[in-house]
Write a protein that holds these residues in place. Sequence first.
Motif, PDB file in Angstrom:
ATOM      1  N   GLY A   1      18.498 -25.716  54.773  1.00  0.00           N
ATOM      2  CA  GLY A   1      19.255 -26.893  54.370  1.00  0.00           C
ATOM      3  C   GLY A   1      18.413 -28.059  53.910  1.00  0.00           C
ATOM      4  N   ASN A   2      17.110 -27.929  53.965  1.00  0.00           N
ATOM      5  CA  ASN A   2      16.193 -28.963  53.495  1.00  0.00           C
ATOM      6  C   ASN A   2      15.614 -28.553  52.148  1.00  0.00           C
ATOM      7  OD1 ASN A   2      15.813 -30.828  56.039  1.00  0.00           O
ATOM      8  ND2 ASN A   2      15.707 -28.734  56.792  1.00  0.00           N
ATOM      9  N   GLN A   3      15.675 -29.474  51.185  1.00  0.00           N
ATOM     10  CA  GLN A   3      15.147 -29.175  49.855  1.00  0.00           C
ATOM     11  C   GLN A   3      13.644 -29.446  49.826  1.00  0.00           C
ATOM     12  OE1 GLN A   3      17.286 -27.612  47.769  1.00  0.00           O
ATOM     13  NE2 GLN A   3      18.562 -27.839  49.616  1.00  0.00           N
ATOM     14  N   VAL A   4      12.901 -28.426  49.401  1.00  0.00           N
ATOM     15  CA  VAL A   4      11.436 -28.491  49.401  1.00  0.00           C
ATOM     16  C   VAL A   4      10.924 -28.036  48.041  1.00  0.00           C
ATOM     17  CG1 VAL A   4       9.317 -27.604  50.463  1.00  0.00           C
ATOM     18  CG2 VAL A   4      11.345 -28.054  51.884  1.00  0.00           C
ATOM     19  N   GLY A   5       9.952 -28.739  47.502  1.00  0.00           N
ATOM     20  CA  GLY A   5       9.320 -28.345  46.254  1.00  0.00           C
ATOM     21  C   GLY A   5       7.843 -28.088  46.474  1.00  0.00           C
ATOM     22  N   ILE A   6       7.337 -26.990  45.910  1.00  0.00           N
ATOM     23  CA  ILE A   6       5.922 -26.634  46.091  1.00  0.00           C
ATOM     24  C   ILE A   6       5.322 -26.287  44.739  1.00  0.00           C
ATOM     25  CG2 ILE A   6       4.256 -25.172  47.285  1.00  0.00           C
ATOM     26  CD1 ILE A   6       6.428 -24.531  49.335  1.00  0.00           C
TER      27      ILE A   6
ATOM     28  N   LEU B   1       8.420 -37.819  42.698  1.00  0.00           N
ATOM     29  CA  LEU B   1       9.209 -36.601  42.477  1.00  0.00           C
ATOM     30  C   LEU B   1      10.086 -36.308  43.689  1.00  0.00           C
ATOM     31  CD1 LEU B   1       9.664 -33.959  40.707  1.00  0.00           C
ATOM     32  CD2 LEU B   1       7.911 -32.930  42.152  1.00  0.00           C
ATOM     33  N   ARG B   2       9.512 -36.458  44.876  1.00  0.00           N
ATOM     34  CA  ARG B   2      10.260 -36.201  46.112  1.00  0.00           C
ATOM     35  C   ARG B   2      11.490 -37.096  46.208  1.00  0.00           C
ATOM     36  NH1 ARG B   2      11.276 -37.802  51.133  1.00  0.00           N
ATOM     37  NH2 ARG B   2      10.224 -39.803  50.855  1.00  0.00           N
ATOM     38  N   VAL B   3      11.298 -38.373  45.918  1.00  0.00           N
ATOM     39  CA  VAL B   3      12.404 -39.325  46.012  1.00  0.00           C
ATOM     40  C   VAL B   3      13.448 -39.066  44.926  1.00  0.00           C
ATOM     41  CG1 VAL B   3      13.020 -41.765  45.842  1.00  0.00           C
ATOM     42  CG2 VAL B   3      10.966 -41.086  47.106  1.00  0.00           C
ATOM     43  N   GLU B   4      12.973 -38.843  43.703  1.00  0.00           N
ATOM     44  CA  GLU B   4      13.899 -38.632  42.576  1.00  0.00           C
ATOM     45  C   GLU B   4      14.799 -37.421  42.779  1.00  0.00           C
ATOM     46  OE1 GLU B   4      11.454 -38.312  39.112  1.00  0.00           O
ATOM     47  OE2 GLU B   4      10.504 -40.268  39.467  1.00  0.00           O
ATOM     48  N   HIS B   5      14.261 -36.377  43.394  1.00  0.00           N
ATOM     49  CA  HIS B   5      15.017 -35.135  43.560  1.00  0.00           C
ATOM     50  C   HIS B   5      15.577 -34.977  44.973  1.00  0.00           C
ATOM     51  CE1 HIS B   5      14.052 -33.262  39.610  1.00  0.00           C
ATOM     52  NE2 HIS B   5      13.002 -34.075  39.682  1.00  0.00           N
ATOM     53  N   ASN B   6      15.488 -36.050  45.756  1.00  0.00           N
ATOM     54  CA  ASN B   6      16.034 -36.050  47.112  1.00  0.00           C
ATOM     55  C   ASN B   6      15.494 -34.875  47.931  1.00  0.00           C
ATOM     56  OD1 ASN B   6      17.624 -37.152  49.174  1.00  0.00           O
ATOM     57  ND2 ASN B   6      19.369 -35.840  48.679  1.00  0.00           N
ATOM     58  N   LEU B   7      14.180 -34.676  47.850  1.00  0.00           N
ATOM     59  CA  LEU B   7      13.532 -33.607  48.606  1.00  0.00           C
ATOM     60  C   LEU B   7      13.105 -34.103  49.981  1.00  0.00           C
ATOM     61  CD1 LEU B   7      11.094 -32.260  45.833  1.00  0.00           C
ATOM     62  CD2 LEU B   7      13.412 -31.460  46.340  1.00  0.00           C
ATOM     63  N   HIS B   8      13.146 -33.216  50.951  1.00  0.00           N
ATOM     64  CA  HIS B   8      12.553 -33.570  52.239  1.00  0.00           C
ATOM     65  C   HIS B   8      11.038 -33.601  52.118  1.00  0.00           C
ATOM     66  CE1 HIS B   8      10.816 -33.008  56.244  1.00  0.00           C
ATOM     67  NE2 HIS B   8      11.954 -33.479  56.744  1.00  0.00           N
ATOM     68  N   THR B   9      10.498 -32.564  51.461  1.00  0.00           N
ATOM     69  CA  THR B   9       9.049 -32.433  51.344  1.00  0.00           C
ATOM     70  C   THR B   9       8.680 -31.906  49.960  1.00  0.00           C
ATOM     71  OG1 THR B   9       8.790 -31.989  53.720  1.00  0.00           O
ATOM     72  CG2 THR B   9       6.987 -31.268  52.278  1.00  0.00           C
TER      73      THR B   9
END
Length: 306
Positions: A209-214, A239-247
């Motif tokens: 349920g947490n959005q993560v980008g790597i 990028l994290r803030v713009e895409h509402n990512l946790h990490t």
Amino acid sequence: MAIYTCGHTTPDSDSICSAISLAYLLNKIGREAIPARQGEPNPETKFILEKFGFEAPLLKTQFAGEELFITDYSDKGQAPADIDESTVVGIVDHHKLGDITTSAPLECWIRPVGCTNTIVKEMYDYHGVEIPADIAGIMMCAILSDTVIFKSPTCTDIDIKVVRELAEICGVEDFGALGMEMFKVKSQVEGVSARDLILRDYKPFDMHGNQVGIGQLEVVDLAIFDSIKDDLESDLEDLRVEHNLHTACLLLTDIMKEGSEVIVASADNSIFENAFDVQLEDGKVWLDGCLSRKKQIIPFLEPAFA
């Protein structure tokens, strides 16, 4: 109706080369197929395609009403936005099983090897189809890229065997030297924006349920990032803030030192720190021996969110 063969968003060499090699195979066994891509080829992929005389596949991001044979992924986050309106007829992949589902049976070739093109080679063998020299060349290069010239922990004996067979078909005597030439091209960062570098090889994941980008950048010398590392750190947080990512993480991988410096932007750094039993310093940490996002990052980070 033609089948589109297509890899993930932000395509890498394996994603694009497997779309081409798979489409050729399908056409040879009587299934009309068209290779496609969801994004622009990176510098390494352009080098590979040019070397063996290929144009980039068709750019296509909408597949509603189409038949689709997925290559190099099975996570919905890396799929076209309208994938639920398409008919997925097959998956060929070497990653963990993702969350794409279908309403009808499909063909699946999913194997724990270092590269999707290794599996495509096994498909050629299964169907008894001869591989042309130019197709063999791009398949070989994709495997060298994904396995970091056999250094990655994801590399298997099967990958090495397949590279040797493909090298013989395409007439490349020193595939190791070609692999290093590819990674030198991959290391070119001058004049490229921080955001484009972060997204050059970037994958989104849903981790409990947490959005993560790597993202990952594989180079022959980390010193090339010295003058732009601050920009990378700043833009990774943006990028994290713009895409509402946790990490959001960016692996700066040194293939010669065989390790990665990981830049982390997170709503809670302790998740990453606990996953790898490390302490971040200014949002960064060196992970010795870490070359693979698939095998050395995701399997540890995802459970940390549970």
